[in-house]
Motif scaffolding. Sequence first.
Motif, PDB file in Angstrom:
ATOM      1  N   GLY A  24      -4.030   9.454  -4.913  1.00 33.80           N
ATOM      2  CA  GLY A  24      -2.687   9.043  -4.514  1.00 33.80           C
ATOM      3  C   GLY A  24      -1.905   8.261  -5.543  1.00 33.80           C
ATOM      4  O   GLY A  24      -0.874   7.682  -5.225  1.00 33.80           O
ATOM      5  N   HIS A  40       0.971   3.218  -7.974  1.00 36.11           N
ATOM      6  CA  HIS A  40      -0.031   3.298  -6.918  1.00 36.11           C
ATOM      7  C   HIS A  40       0.667   3.155  -5.575  1.00 36.11           C
ATOM      8  O   HIS A  40       1.162   2.079  -5.249  1.00 36.11           O
ATOM      9  CB  HIS A  40      -1.069   2.185  -7.069  1.00 36.11           C
ATOM     10  CG  HIS A  40      -1.837   2.263  -8.340  1.00 36.11           C
ATOM     11  ND1 HIS A  40      -3.151   2.603  -8.383  1.00 36.11           N
ATOM     12  CD2 HIS A  40      -1.465   2.056  -9.634  1.00 36.11           C
ATOM     13  CE1 HIS A  40      -3.575   2.593  -9.635  1.00 36.11           C
ATOM     14  NE2 HIS A  40      -2.565   2.265 -10.406  1.00 36.11           N
ATOM     15  N   SER A  42      -0.867   3.806  -2.618  1.00 35.78           N
ATOM     16  CA  SER A  42      -1.823   3.257  -1.668  1.00 35.78           C
ATOM     17  C   SER A  42      -2.456   2.027  -2.313  1.00 35.78           C
ATOM     18  O   SER A  42      -2.358   1.803  -3.510  1.00 35.78           O
ATOM     19  CB  SER A  42      -2.898   4.298  -1.338  1.00 35.78           C
ATOM     20  OG  SER A  42      -3.558   4.695  -2.509  1.00 35.78           O
TER      21      SER A  42
END
Length: 115
Positions: A24, A40, A42
């Motif tokens: 992700g 990022h 997540s």
Amino acid sequence: MSVDDIERFCLQLPGARKRVQWGGVHVFSLGERKMFATLHLSGDGALAFKVDDDRFLGFCDRPGFRPAPYLARARWVSVNDPGIVGTAELQELLTRSHQLVVARLPKRQRVGLLL
């Protein structure tokens, strides 16, 4: 800047591409291999990018910034909350990261990527 604003800005830089990898993480790069920023979505929501060698330690001392995990040796920093950086400064930092990566490309690949 919102996540969407960061993505839009990174993708408008010459030759920029986005791919999602490592569970992700949005990776912005030149071609398939030369990263200039990661986002990022997540986990901690950090934005990481390359900085000039002589400015690296200054960024690491700045509140909200830290050496980017796995990339600090290449002079990358990470900011957990990109909202703490003003829009103009963040755009300047991402543009500079892009140009630092472009400068390391072979001369024939730099054509059209320099700003």
